[in-house]
Design a protein around this motif. Structure first.
Motif, short mmCIF file in Angstrom:
data_model
loop_
_atom_site.label_atom_id
_atom_site.label_comp_id
_atom_site.label_asym_id
_atom_site.label_seq_id
_atom_site.Cartn_x
_atom_site.Cartn_y
_atom_site.Cartn_z
N TYR A 12 0.86 -1.18 0.00
CA TYR A 12 0.00 0.00 0.00
C TYR A 12 0.89 1.23 0.00
CZ TYR A 12 -3.81 -3.12 1.15
OH TYR A 12 -4.74 -4.12 1.11
N SER A 116 5.33 3.67 1.84
CA SER A 116 4.78 2.36 1.50
C SER A 116 4.83 1.44 2.71
CB SER A 116 5.56 1.74 0.33
OG SER A 116 6.90 1.53 0.68
N ARG A 120 -2.77 -1.53 5.29
CA ARG A 120 -3.39 -0.20 5.44
C ARG A 120 -3.25 0.29 6.88
NH1 ARG A 120 -9.14 -0.11 2.32
NH2 ARG A 120 -8.51 -1.45 0.62
#
Length: 123
Positions: A12, A116, A120
């Motif tokens: 993510y 990154s 999440r």
């Protein structure tokens, strides 16, 4: 214990954009000269910039009224020197030590921070 290798598609990413309003108009000359010293640029280059940025004035004339102001910031509009001076200012931000997974990019008066993580929740 087996290390799991995760594919790139499971990462993510978050982007934070920093757009600096009036960046070129507010480029502060003492900071530029200080940064040039930190970067250990050649003395001739440093003194060329110092001479270029020293003793600059702005003159306003309206009918029979005249005002002068000594300048200490800004880049000459439309000059090839403007982006170079801004890059010298931005250099400190681009060289920040960041944790793994954090990256900073800069382009003219915009900074981009990319973060990154594998989840999440961590992001």
């Amino acid at each position: 214990m087996v290390n799991q290798v995760r594919s790139y598609s499971e990462t993510y990413m978050l982007e934070v954009s920093l757009g600096i309003s009036g960046a070129f108009d507010n480029a502060w000359w003492p900071y530029i000269l200080w940064q040039l010293r930190l970067l250990e640029c050649l003395k001739k280059i440093y003194w060329t910039f110092k001479n270029f940025l020293t003793g600059r004035i702005c003159v306003w004339e309206w009918h029979d009224h005249r005002e002068e102001e000594v300048l200490s910031k800004g880049c000459p509009q439309g000059s090839v020197l403007g982006p170079l001076l801004w890059n010298v200012i931005f250099e400190g931000l681009l060289r920040l030590y960041l944790l793994q997974g954090y990256v900073i990019y800069g382009y003219t008066d915009v900074g981009l921070l990319f973060v990154s993580e594998w989840s999440r929740r961590k992001l």
